[in-house]
Design a protein around this motif. Sequence first.
Motif, short mmCIF file in Angstrom:
data_model
loop_
_atom_site.label_atom_id
_atom_site.label_comp_id
_atom_site.label_asym_id
_atom_site.label_seq_id
_atom_site.Cartn_x
_atom_site.Cartn_y
_atom_site.Cartn_z
N GLN A 144 12.10 20.28 7.60
CA GLN A 144 11.06 20.38 6.59
C GLN A 144 11.02 19.10 5.77
N GLY A 145 9.85 18.59 5.54
CA GLY A 145 9.70 17.38 4.74
C GLY A 145 9.62 17.73 3.26
N ARG A 146 10.02 16.78 2.45
CA ARG A 146 9.95 16.91 0.99
C ARG A 146 9.05 15.80 0.48
N GLU A 147 7.98 16.17 -0.20
CA GLU A 147 7.04 15.17 -0.69
C GLU A 147 7.61 14.49 -1.94
N LEU A 148 7.53 13.16 -1.95
CA LEU A 148 7.99 12.36 -3.08
C LEU A 148 6.86 11.44 -3.53
N THR A 149 6.80 11.22 -4.84
CA THR A 149 5.79 10.35 -5.41
C THR A 149 6.46 9.05 -5.86
N VAL A 150 5.97 7.94 -5.36
CA VAL A 150 6.55 6.64 -5.72
C VAL A 150 6.30 6.37 -7.19
N SER A 151 7.39 6.02 -7.88
CA SER A 151 7.30 5.69 -9.31
C SER A 151 7.32 4.18 -9.52
N SER A 152 8.17 3.49 -8.75
CA SER A 152 8.21 2.03 -8.84
C SER A 152 8.66 1.43 -7.51
N LYS A 212 16.20 -8.95 -1.82
CA LYS A 212 16.72 -9.46 -0.56
C LYS A 212 15.86 -8.92 0.58
N SER A 213 16.44 -8.27 1.58
CA SER A 213 15.64 -7.76 2.70
C SER A 213 15.26 -6.29 2.53
N PHE A 214 15.49 -5.74 1.34
CA PHE A 214 15.22 -4.33 1.10
C PHE A 214 14.02 -4.13 0.20
N ASP A 215 13.43 -2.96 0.31
CA ASP A 215 12.46 -2.49 -0.67
C ASP A 215 13.20 -1.50 -1.54
N LEU A 216 13.12 -1.66 -2.86
CA LEU A 216 13.77 -0.75 -3.79
C LEU A 216 12.71 0.15 -4.40
N LEU A 217 12.93 1.46 -4.28
CA LEU A 217 11.97 2.45 -4.75
C LEU A 217 12.61 3.42 -5.72
N THR A 218 11.81 3.91 -6.65
CA THR A 218 12.18 5.09 -7.43
C THR A 218 11.07 6.11 -7.22
N PHE A 219 11.45 7.38 -7.38
CA PHE A 219 10.50 8.47 -7.19
C PHE A 219 10.45 9.33 -8.45
N GLU A 220 9.28 9.85 -8.77
CA GLU A 220 9.12 10.70 -9.95
C GLU A 220 10.02 11.93 -9.89
N GLU A 221 10.27 12.46 -8.70
CA GLU A 221 11.03 13.69 -8.53
C GLU A 221 12.55 13.47 -8.52
N VAL A 222 12.98 12.22 -8.55
CA VAL A 222 14.41 11.89 -8.44
C VAL A 222 14.85 11.17 -9.71
N VAL A 223 15.78 11.80 -10.44
CA VAL A 223 16.26 11.23 -11.70
C VAL A 223 17.75 10.95 -11.58
N GLY A 224 18.13 9.71 -11.71
CA GLY A 224 19.54 9.33 -11.72
C GLY A 224 20.14 9.09 -10.36
N MET A 225 21.31 8.46 -10.39
CA MET A 225 22.00 8.06 -9.17
C MET A 225 22.47 9.27 -8.35
N GLU A 272 0.83 -1.21 0.00
CA GLU A 272 0.00 0.00 0.00
C GLU A 272 0.86 1.26 0.00
N ARG A 273 1.86 1.32 0.87
CA ARG A 273 2.70 2.52 1.01
C ARG A 273 3.54 2.79 -0.21
N TYR A 274 4.04 1.71 -0.84
CA TYR A 274 4.99 1.86 -1.94
C TYR A 274 4.37 1.68 -3.32
N SER A 275 3.05 1.69 -3.42
CA SER A 275 2.44 1.53 -4.73
C SER A 275 2.67 2.80 -5.56
N PRO A 276 2.91 2.63 -6.87
CA PRO A 276 3.16 3.79 -7.73
C PRO A 276 2.04 4.83 -7.62
N GLY A 277 2.46 6.08 -7.50
CA GLY A 277 1.52 7.19 -7.35
C GLY A 277 1.31 7.62 -5.91
#
Length: 171
Positions: A48-56, A61-74, A31-36
């Motif tokens: 101050q918090g920065r709002e991020l939108t889950v992209s994927s 392994k034991s991690f959750d891997l996420l990408t965000f619409e606002e974050v491009v590249g390593m 639920e938390r990590y679903s795209p959008g």
Amino acid sequence: METWFNVGKIVNTHGVRGEVRVISRTDFTEERYSPGNKLTLFMPDNKQGRELTVSSHRKHKSFDLLTFEEVVGMQEAEKLKGGILKVNESQLSALEEDEFYYHEIIGCKVYTMDGEELGEIKEILSPGANDVWVIKGKQKKEILIPYIADVVKEVNIADQKIMIDLLEGLL
């Protein structure tokens, strides 16, 4: 004042496409990590918090891997390391009957069915089949209580009171 709840901590990047490794602190990863879905990132040096939108989202392994619409590249993902992902109280889901969020249980006073106060719940452990509630007793001694129907008889969140049946050998 807004109340925020931890969902996970970004511990590293993964690959070159801006994916981040998250150690999750939620039972609701799908639920938390679903795209959008929106998460708020809090960095240690910034209140101050920065709002991020889950992209994927995917598990590795034991991690959750996420990408965000606002974050491009390593390079941009690198700047997120050490950040805590949180959700606002308004984003919490309604739970089924006899289900509780940890923050609702921690701080509750625990009593036996005879009315004897055992102490206050300080921590919840999730070792496997069922949660274990850590109670700080009156003599500063920790008492471990399994969250099972045979032991926990009544949970009253409004009154911060939990009634348990002490099975033989529990103390």
